[in-house]
Design an enzyme around this catalytic site. Structure first.
Site, short mmCIF file in Angstrom:
data_model
loop_
_atom_site.label_atom_id
_atom_site.label_comp_id
_atom_site.label_asym_id
_atom_site.label_seq_id
_atom_site.Cartn_x
_atom_site.Cartn_y
_atom_site.Cartn_z
N ASN A 95 74.72 -69.31 45.07
CA ASN A 95 74.12 -69.18 43.73
C ASN A 95 74.30 -67.78 43.13
O ASN A 95 74.30 -67.63 41.92
CB ASN A 95 72.66 -69.61 43.72
CG ASN A 95 71.75 -68.62 44.41
OD1 ASN A 95 72.16 -67.94 45.35
ND2 ASN A 95 70.52 -68.53 43.96
N GLY A 124 69.46 -67.85 51.94
CA GLY A 124 69.75 -69.28 51.88
C GLY A 124 68.48 -70.08 52.07
O GLY A 124 67.38 -69.60 51.74
N SER A 125 68.64 -71.26 52.64
CA SER A 125 67.49 -72.17 52.69
C SER A 125 66.48 -71.75 53.75
O SER A 125 66.80 -71.08 54.73
CB SER A 125 67.96 -73.60 52.97
OG SER A 125 68.28 -73.72 54.33
N ASN A 126 65.28 -72.20 53.54
CA ASN A 126 64.18 -71.90 54.45
C ASN A 126 64.45 -72.48 55.83
O ASN A 126 64.24 -71.81 56.85
CB ASN A 126 62.91 -72.51 53.84
CG ASN A 126 61.67 -71.98 54.47
OD1 ASN A 126 61.31 -72.48 55.52
ND2 ASN A 126 61.05 -71.00 53.87
N GLY A 177 67.13 -70.52 57.57
CA GLY A 177 66.59 -69.20 57.89
C GLY A 177 65.68 -69.23 59.12
O GLY A 177 65.75 -68.35 59.99
N GLU A 219 66.14 -63.91 53.36
CA GLU A 219 65.64 -64.08 51.99
C GLU A 219 65.86 -65.55 51.66
O GLU A 219 66.99 -66.01 51.63
CB GLU A 219 66.41 -63.15 51.04
CG GLU A 219 65.63 -62.82 49.79
CD GLU A 219 65.68 -63.93 48.78
OE1 GLU A 219 64.66 -64.65 48.62
OE2 GLU A 219 66.72 -64.11 48.16
N CYS A 268 66.85 -68.27 43.31
CA CYS A 268 65.65 -68.18 44.18
C CYS A 268 64.46 -67.78 43.34
O CYS A 268 63.33 -68.10 43.66
CB CYS A 268 65.81 -67.12 45.25
SG CYS A 268 67.30 -67.28 46.16
C1 UN1 Z 1 68.71 -65.17 43.74
O1 UN1 Z 1 68.41 -66.07 43.00
O2 UN1 Z 1 68.84 -65.34 44.95
O3 UN1 Z 1 66.25 -61.54 39.86
C2 UN1 Z 1 69.02 -63.79 43.24
C3 UN1 Z 1 67.18 -62.31 39.64
C4 UN1 Z 1 68.58 -61.87 39.96
C5 UN1 Z 1 68.90 -62.15 41.40
C6 UN1 Z 1 68.59 -63.54 41.85
N1 UN1 Z 1 68.71 -60.46 39.70
O4 UN1 Z 1 67.00 -63.41 39.14
#
Ligand code: UN1
Length: 498
Positions: A155, A231-233, A236, A253, A287
């Site tokens: 993504n 990536g995914s929970n 992870g 993350e 995310c």
């Molecule tokens: C993500 O979705 O993993 O804050 C990163 C944000 C971007 C980074 C997103 N600067 O939405």
């Protein structure tokens, strides 16, 4: 468009060499059109072994290069990225689908990170401290860890790679990078940029392939001392468990269930803009995307009306066409997951106000498109109010008070990003204290983190580490305490004190 990319088949980049093509390949498709843009190798664990052997040797030399000189490479990387911003952005739109304006933003995030982390080459601060004893000096320094493994998602295929590889490299580590197989072009382009910038061979190695094969081999490889994963929970958790058994450092993350809180005194037009941008930008595949709106009941109806009006205006389609504001979903599996949650939401009794369907008319049929979707009268415990959907789906949850809004925000498994729209300064400060996420926005949506601040979250979002910001250096360095006794005699700490 094809001329943007100079190869039809990608190959691994190991020890400064682009490998000969061999083995199995997967097709990489443009999610907007369904066209195959390139083929990506599905490497075996052997490639990880080769990369690890090369990285181990290269790292020893690299660690001895003074950090300001290591940083010079990053300045050059940043400069080349800047020169190539338009080309990189177009390729990013082609492989990931995000609209060109957002692709440019993502590439800019990488450029910013290059210059920021290059600056760290002249800092990488430790501390000097008083020592307990006379004629003794005490300090702490950052030491590189060795060979590190980074596993990045589709993504944000270039930005997240820069968040991880730049601090790793400026700190004197060597990197093995497994990019997502959906979006390998950014990895190819960034590796070429590193090469042109003069990074010594073996300091950065790219191994393409699946998580189950290449990712797993990295996690279990003795030479690789750190895994940094986004990536995914579920993945992870498995990585953390495997790394835990090996006492391997791991930085995770993962998901989010981010909310925008709209209070009764909010500037509603601004809140609508913030929600639209953070919920439907990148088709909700961030995310940090807003997937819940926690709204004070007194403004709920007005907010719903205004959101519906503005959602009507969203233009959906191929991100290379500047007319479009919302691009496609990454692939069929992404669409299927979103569809599943639409059904779950309906079954749970949430009210569908807009969208809820895959778009398949005309040219949409070639790609993977999903209509921006709004559910209302969602209750906090419903699955659509709890689980990450990773698509353009927003759930409105009405609440009666500020306190309830905070409680609902915090009542999920994740803790990445949250936002509050209010004009009340007391609420602003209470909210920044009480929202239990790693990122808090006031009068802005949930997306748009800047690279010099720590990025990451609490609870199910991570494991206490942060990407980007000076904090990223903690993932890729080991602290070393150094004592220099210049008294010329044996001085015993804790004992020879006067
Ligand atoms: C993500 O979705 O993993 O804050 C990163 C944000 C971007 C980074 C997103 N600067 O939405």
């Amino acid at each position: 468009m094809e001329s943007l990319l100079d190869v039809k088949q990608l190959t691994n980049y190991i020890n400064g060499e682009w490998e000969e093509a061999k083995g199995d390949f997967a097709q990489v498709k443009n999610p907007a059109t369904g066209e195959t843009i390139v083929e990506v190798p599905l490497s075996t664990a052997d490639a990880v072994d080769q990369a690890a052997a090369a990285a181990e040797i290269a790292q020893k030399e690299w660690a001895l290069v003074p950090a300001p000189q290591r940083a010079e490479v990053l300045y050059r990387v940043g400069t080349i990225m800047k020169e190539r911003k338009e080309k990189l952005s177009k390729l990013l739109t082609m492989e990931n689908g995000k609209v060109l304006e957002e692709a440019r933003g993502e590439v800019q995030e990488g450029i910013d990170m290059a210059f920021y982390m290059a600056g760290e080459g002249r800092r990488l601060f430790g501390q000097t401290t008083p020592a307990e004893l006379k004629n003794k000096f005490a300090m702490s320094v950052r030491a590189p860890i060795g060979v590190v493994g980074i596993i990045t998602p589709w993504n944000f295929p270039i930005a997240i790679a820069t968040w991880k590889s730049f601090p790793a490299i400026v700190s004197g580590n060597a990197v093995i990078w497994k990019p997502a197989t959906e979006t390998p072009i950014m990895a190819y382009e960034l590796a070429k940029i590193y090469e042109e910038a003069g990074l010594p061979k073996g300091v950065l190695n790219v191994v393409f392939g699946s998580g189950a094969t290449v990712g797993d081999a990295m996690v279990h490889h003795d030479t690789i001392r750190v895994i940094s994963f986004t990536g995914s929970n579920e993945t992870g958790r498995n990585i953390a468990a495997d790394c835990g058994r090996q006492l391997k450092k791991v930085s995770l993350e993962m998901g989010g269930k981010n909310a925008v809180i709209v209070m009764d005194d909010a500037d509603l037009n601004l809140a609508v803009e913030g929600i639209l941008w953070s919920a439907f930008g990148t088709s909700g595949q961030r995310c940090t995307a807003c997937s819940r709106v926690i709204v004070h009941e007194s403004v709920k109806e007005t907010l719903e009306e205004r959101l519906l009006v503005e959602m009507e205006k969203l233009t959906i389609g191929d991100g290379l066409d500047a007319v479009n504001k919302v691009g496609p979903i990454i692939n069929d599996a992404g669409i299927e997951k979103i569809k599943k949650y639409i059904e779950i939401g309906k079954d749970e009794g949430a009210k569908l106000l807009a969208g809820g369907n895959q778009m398949t008319d005309g040219d949409f049929a070639k790609g993977h498109y999903f209509a921006p979707t709004l559910f209302t009268d969602v209750t906090p415990e419903m699955r659509i109010g709890q689980e990450e959907i990773f698509g353009p789906v927003v759930s409105l949850i009405p609440v009666k008070s500020f306190e309830e809004a905070i409680e609902v925000n915090n009542g999920v498994e994740y803790g990445l990003s949250s936002s509050i729209f209010t004009r009340d300064v007391n609420r602003v400060f209470q909210a920044q204290r009480d929202l239990d996420t790693g990122i808090v926005y006031v009068n802005a949506g949930t997306t748009g983190a800047e690279i010099h601040l720590p990025f990451g979250g609490t609870k199910g979002t991570g494991n206490g580490h942060r990407d980007s910001g000076v904090q990223a250096l903690d993932v890729f360095t080991e602290w070393k305490a150094v004592y220099v006794d210049y008294s010329g005699k044996l001085q015993r700490a804790q004992i020879d004190v006067e």
